[in-house]
Design an enzyme around this catalytic site. Structure first.
Site, mmCIF file in Angstrom:
data_model
loop_
_atom_site.group_PDB
_atom_site.id
_atom_site.type_symbol
_atom_site.label_atom_id
_atom_site.label_comp_id
_atom_site.label_asym_id
_atom_site.label_seq_id
_atom_site.Cartn_x
_atom_site.Cartn_y
_atom_site.Cartn_z
ATOM 1 C CB CYS A 48 -0.930 -0.011 1.214
ATOM 2 S SG CYS A 48 -1.965 1.454 1.299
ATOM 3 C CB CYS A 53 -0.824 2.613 4.024
ATOM 4 S SG CYS A 53 -2.237 1.902 3.215
ATOM 5 C CG ASP A 54 2.998 1.193 4.395
ATOM 6 O OD1 ASP A 54 2.494 1.646 5.439
ATOM 7 O OD2 ASP A 54 2.823 0.023 4.012
#
Ligand code: NAP
Length: 316
Positions: free
Chosen positions: A133, A136-137
């Site tokens: 992701c 997200c990261d």
């Protein structure tokens, strides 16, 4: 005692939320069950540029707007992980990890999950440099170099997104041609922060025990092995259907995707499937939304037919 609804929608991605909107707007009682935050894969997507009405919108923002619509006519969001669906004829029993729900109609909208490469180091360095992701990261890799594995829409779209954050992105693809849509390819090819390693497989994620330091790469044409230093490995090598809880219904094909007709009907009357979890060609937000509208409308017809059958039998 199990709580009863006309319709239980399993999964609150774009398909499930649209089905909940259509069914509840048709005055049916609807529960929409999800084990996580509503929005599904949209939450892992940075900019969405192919959903009409928005030139570009962040995935989580579109998820929020769709959710607001989906509950506007009384559909309930129910938190839970569905473990099984039993077909008891006119009633379906949906068991979650904490609840039992009864429904006349079940709409399966569980989508898919990212496939793993299954190579040494992938699991060990999950959350320590290995990610599925970018949204997200990605921010953890500011001023660092990362690798993206895969050549489809997800890999190439997220490579472009990452290039806006990190110093450099290397896309490693197993062939010499990308599968991604041309518009995404062109954008990535034009980006001087992205380069490509073709005809190559990542065979191991290497690290110092705490974090990723490199990947081992094998050229599948020459068998030459090399190590590429990197801080992050973003893996986008396709999708797997989330259909395990429905195995007993025997509604999937040999790869696990659910077979339906154009009305989203599965082989079991009263059970529909929509969105990415279906056997289909084009997995997009737009197609999931279309599926959801159809299933919501079909649910209304199905419930109406059940109630007129009940009335006829009562009158006899
Ligand atoms: P995908 O289209 O299945 O692409 C998977 C990629 O990973 C392919 O390039 C494939 O290589 C490669 N791959 C598969 N197994 C591999 C392995 N074991 N080792 C190395 N490489 C491997 O998956 P996706 O990109 O996640 O997309 C899934 C669906 O979502 C698609 O329908 C896509 O159109 C849709 N999507 C759309 C958008 C958008 O419209 N903006 C964005 C994201 C996703 P080969 O090419 O050699 O098979």
């Amino acid at each position: 005692m199990a709580k009863s609804y006309d319709v239980v929608v399993i999964g609150a991605g774009p398909g499930g939320m649209t089905a909940a909107l259509y069914a509840s707007r048709a005055n049916l009682s609807v529960a929409m069950v999800d084990r996580g935050i509503y929005g599904g894969q949209m939450n892992n997507t940075a900019a969405i540029e192919n959903y009409p009405g928005f030139k570009s919108i962040m995935g989580p923002d579109l998820a929020q707007q769709m959710y607001d619509s989906s509950v506007n006519f009384g559909a309930e969001y129910v938190y839970g992980s569905v473990e099984s669906v039993e077909d008891k004829g006119e009633v379906k029993l949906v068991k979650t990890d904490s609840d039992e729900l009864e429904a006349k109609v079940v709409i399966i909208a569980t989508g898919s999950e990212y496939k793993k490469l299954g190579i040494p180091g992938e699991h060990e360095y999950g959350g320590k440099g290995v990610s599925y992701c970018a949204v997200c990261d990605g921010a953890f890799f500011r001023h660092k170099n990362v690798v993206v594995v895969g050549g489809g829409d997800s890999a190439i779209e997220e490579a472009s997104y990452l290039a806006g954050i990190v110093d450099h992105v290397t896309v490693i693809h197993r062939r010499d041609q990308l599968r991604a849509q041309k518009v995404l390819q062109d954008r990535a090819f034009e980006n001087d922060k992205i380069d490509f390693v073709w005809n190559s497989n990542v065979t191991e994620v290497l690290g110092d025990g705490k974090k990723v330091t490199a990947v081992k790469v094998v050229n599948n044409q020459t068998n030459e092995t090399s190590e590429l230093e990197t801080s992050g490995v973003f893996i986008y090598v396709g999708l797997l259907p989330m259909t395990e809880p429905f195995a007993n219904l025997k509604i999937t094909n040999e790869d696990g995707w659910i077979k339906t007709n154009d009305q989203m009907e599965t082989a079991v009357p009263g059970i529909y499937a929509i969105g990415d979890v279906r056997q289909k060609e084009l997995r997009q937000i737009t197609t999931a939304v279309g599926d959801g509208g159809i299933a919501g409308q079909q649910a209304f017809k199905y419930v109406e037919a059940l109630s007129s059958k009940g009335q006829t039998e009562a009158a006899r």
